[in-house]
Write a protein that holds these residues in place. Sequence first.
Motif, PDB file in Angstrom:
ATOM      1  N   ALA A   1      12.362 -27.664  -1.041  1.00  0.00           N
ATOM      2  CA  ALA A   1      12.360 -26.334  -1.665  1.00  0.00           C
ATOM      3  C   ALA A   1      12.902 -26.466  -3.081  1.00  0.00           C
ATOM      4  N   TYR A   2      12.359 -25.641  -4.003  1.00  0.00           N
ATOM      5  CA  TYR A   2      12.662 -25.877  -5.416  1.00  0.00           C
ATOM      6  C   TYR A   2      13.012 -24.591  -6.170  1.00  0.00           C
ATOM      7  N   GLY A   3      13.903 -24.778  -7.150  1.00  0.00           N
ATOM      8  CA  GLY A   3      14.178 -23.750  -8.135  1.00  0.00           C
ATOM      9  C   GLY A   3      15.196 -22.702  -7.743  1.00  0.00           C
ATOM     10  N   LEU A   4      15.266 -21.669  -8.551  1.00  0.00           N
ATOM     11  CA  LEU A   4      16.245 -20.599  -8.357  1.00  0.00           C
ATOM     12  C   LEU A   4      16.156 -19.972  -6.971  1.00  0.00           C
ATOM     13  N   PHE A   5      14.950 -19.848  -6.456  1.00  0.00           N
ATOM     14  CA  PHE A   5      14.733 -19.138  -5.187  1.00  0.00           C
ATOM     15  C   PHE A   5      14.421 -20.071  -4.029  1.00  0.00           C
ATOM     16  N   GLN A   6      14.486 -21.390  -4.318  1.00  0.00           N
ATOM     17  CA  GLN A   6      14.178 -22.380  -3.295  1.00  0.00           C
ATOM     18  C   GLN A   6      12.817 -22.104  -2.657  1.00  0.00           C
ATOM     19  N   ALA A   7      11.837 -21.936  -3.510  1.00  0.00           N
ATOM     20  CA  ALA A   7      10.471 -21.710  -3.041  1.00  0.00           C
ATOM     21  C   ALA A   7       9.972 -22.950  -2.314  1.00  0.00           C
TER      22      ALA A   7
ATOM     23  N   GLU B   1      20.969 -19.041  -2.903  1.00  0.00           N
ATOM     24  CA  GLU B   1      19.873 -19.994  -2.803  1.00  0.00           C
ATOM     25  C   GLU B   1      20.060 -21.217  -3.711  1.00  0.00           C
ATOM     26  N   SER B   2      20.535 -21.003  -4.953  1.00  0.00           N
ATOM     27  CA  SER B   2      20.550 -22.133  -5.896  1.00  0.00           C
ATOM     28  C   SER B   2      21.740 -22.152  -6.850  1.00  0.00           C
ATOM     29  N   SER B   3      22.599 -21.137  -6.755  1.00  0.00           N
ATOM     30  CA  SER B   3      23.713 -21.003  -7.708  1.00  0.00           C
ATOM     31  C   SER B   3      23.213 -20.997  -9.155  1.00  0.00           C
ATOM     32  N   TRP B   4      22.024 -20.402  -9.349  1.00  0.00           N
ATOM     33  CA  TRP B   4      21.402 -20.239 -10.661  1.00  0.00           C
ATOM     34  C   TRP B   4      20.977 -21.585 -11.303  1.00  0.00           C
ATOM     35  N   ASN B   5      20.729 -22.562 -10.483  1.00  0.00           N
ATOM     36  CA  ASN B   5      20.219 -23.845 -10.973  1.00  0.00           C
ATOM     37  C   ASN B   5      18.697 -23.829 -10.836  1.00  0.00           C
ATOM     38  N   TYR B   6      17.985 -23.693 -11.970  1.00  0.00           N
ATOM     39  CA  TYR B   6      16.527 -23.566 -11.917  1.00  0.00           C
ATOM     40  C   TYR B   6      15.825 -24.888 -11.587  1.00  0.00           C
ATOM     41  N   LYS B   7      16.599 -26.004 -11.530  1.00  0.00           N
ATOM     42  CA  LYS B   7      16.018 -27.284 -11.136  1.00  0.00           C
ATOM     43  C   LYS B   7      16.538 -27.760  -9.783  1.00  0.00           C
ATOM     44  N   ALA B   8      17.159 -26.872  -9.042  1.00  0.00           N
ATOM     45  CA  ALA B   8      17.728 -27.233  -7.738  1.00  0.00           C
ATOM     46  C   ALA B   8      16.621 -27.650  -6.770  1.00  0.00           C
ATOM     47  N   VAL B   9      16.887 -28.756  -6.042  1.00  0.00           N
ATOM     48  CA  VAL B   9      15.915 -29.257  -5.057  1.00  0.00           C
ATOM     49  C   VAL B   9      16.622 -29.442  -3.725  1.00  0.00           C
TER      50      VAL B   9
ATOM     51  N   CYS C   1      16.906  -5.315  -3.473  1.00  0.00           N
ATOM     52  CA  CYS C   1      17.995  -4.860  -2.594  1.00  0.00           C
ATOM     53  C   CYS C   1      17.578  -4.870  -1.133  1.00  0.00           C
ATOM     54  N   GLN C   2      16.328  -4.542  -0.843  1.00  0.00           N
ATOM     55  CA  GLN C   2      15.852  -4.643   0.533  1.00  0.00           C
ATOM     56  C   GLN C   2      15.752  -6.105   0.971  1.00  0.00           C
ATOM     57  N   ALA C   3      15.393  -6.969   0.028  1.00  0.00           N
ATOM     58  CA  ALA C   3      15.359  -8.408   0.328  1.00  0.00           C
ATOM     59  C   ALA C   3      16.764  -8.916   0.620  1.00  0.00           C
ATOM     60  N   TRP C   4      17.742  -8.406  -0.140  1.00  0.00           N
ATOM     61  CA  TRP C   4      19.122  -8.824   0.071  1.00  0.00           C
ATOM     62  C   TRP C   4      19.646  -8.342   1.423  1.00  0.00           C
ATOM     63  N   SER C   5      19.264  -7.150   1.822  1.00  0.00           N
ATOM     64  CA  SER C   5      19.659  -6.637   3.144  1.00  0.00           C
ATOM     65  C   SER C   5      19.115  -7.543   4.237  1.00  0.00           C
ATOM     66  N   PHE C   6      17.864  -7.977   4.078  1.00  0.00           N
ATOM     67  CA  PHE C   6      17.275  -8.896   5.057  1.00  0.00           C
ATOM     68  C   PHE C   6      18.012 -10.229   5.040  1.00  0.00           C
ATOM     69  N   TRP C   7      18.327 -10.715   3.849  1.00  0.00           N
ATOM     70  CA  TRP C   7      19.026 -11.991   3.737  1.00  0.00           C
ATOM     71  C   TRP C   7      20.380 -11.943   4.451  1.00  0.00           C
ATOM     72  N   GLN C   8      21.098 -10.851   4.269  1.00  0.00           N
ATOM     73  CA  GLN C   8      22.417 -10.714   4.902  1.00  0.00           C
ATOM     74  C   GLN C   8      22.312 -10.753   6.420  1.00  0.00           C
ATOM     75  N   ALA C   9      21.237 -10.197   6.955  1.00  0.00           N
ATOM     76  CA  ALA C   9      21.076 -10.175   8.406  1.00  0.00           C
ATOM     77  C   ALA C   9      20.580 -11.501   8.956  1.00  0.00           C
ATOM     78  N   ASN C  10      19.808 -12.257   8.140  1.00  0.00           N
ATOM     79  CA  ASN C  10      19.155 -13.461   8.667  1.00  0.00           C
ATOM     80  C   ASN C  10      19.518 -14.763   7.949  1.00  0.00           C
ATOM     81  N   HIS C  11      20.177 -14.639   6.785  1.00  0.00           N
ATOM     82  CA  HIS C  11      20.562 -15.800   5.976  1.00  0.00           C
ATOM     83  C   HIS C  11      19.345 -16.575   5.459  1.00  0.00           C
ATOM     84  N   TRP C  12      18.236 -15.878   5.353  1.00  0.00           N
ATOM     85  CA  TRP C  12      17.054 -16.384   4.668  1.00  0.00           C
ATOM     86  C   TRP C  12      16.223 -15.162   4.322  1.00  0.00           C
ATOM     87  N   TYR C  13      15.231 -15.333   3.495  1.00  0.00           N
ATOM     88  CA  TYR C  13      14.413 -14.183   3.097  1.00  0.00           C
ATOM     89  C   TYR C  13      12.958 -14.600   2.869  1.00  0.00           C
TER      90      TYR C  13
END
Length: 238
Positions: free
Chosen positions: A184-190, A170-178, A226-238
């Motif tokens: 979408a913003y931050g580590l998780f691209q909220a 999502e952000s490569s650990w950049n907490y200010k990623a936009v 880990c369940q979120a990651w499984s969903f991400w792998q299947a859909n490339h978003w979470y």
Amino acid sequence: MLEGNRVSRISVRGFAVASATAVTAVGSVVGVASGSVAQNNNDAETTAADTTLLADIPAGQQAQVQTASLTQQADAQAIAADAGAKKDAEAAARKAAAETAIAKKAAAEKAAKEAKERAETKAAASRDDVRDSSSFPTQSSYTVAQIQAMARQMVGGGQFQCFSNIVDHESSWNYKAVNASSGAYGLFQALPGSKMSSVGADWQTNPATQIKWGLNYMNSRYGSPCQAWSFWQANHWY
């Protein structure tokens, strides 16, 4: 009644047999006690043609006939005994199998209970080790290593790798990623980033606040990172 060493043919139907046993030889060999009395001469005539009396057998062969009769009886008894033993053995085997199945079920239930207790104990220990976002001092800026160290302490060992995989993508650990197109913003691209304010007003500048929000989101929506990651792998978003 006696003619030399032979006894006249008479029916044994209705006789009281006192000493010999019926066996099969050429016809039916029937032993008759001496002194027996026929009750129906017509029956005697009918059965005499098909019946061979023990007394009709030459004296030298009577012992062989009697031995053969006893052997047949012994064989029949042995067969009956074998059948009874087989039936008892089958019943015992079924009982043993049922007892074994019950014991295995009890052992499996005990093992499952113990495993559950161990998991709960481990989870409780992990929760005790996890730090809250407020326990980290605020800084003007943070390195990736510092942010990852925070995440390790907040997420817990069992789920950290899955959590880290999502942040990597999502952000490569950049907490200010936009995200330039969506905002979408931050580590998780909220999206929008302001939703992270639900856990802290400093969501734009404090990675610990973002980590807390992201962990809460994964747990509430998917059950765990880990369940979120499984969903991400299947859909490339979470």
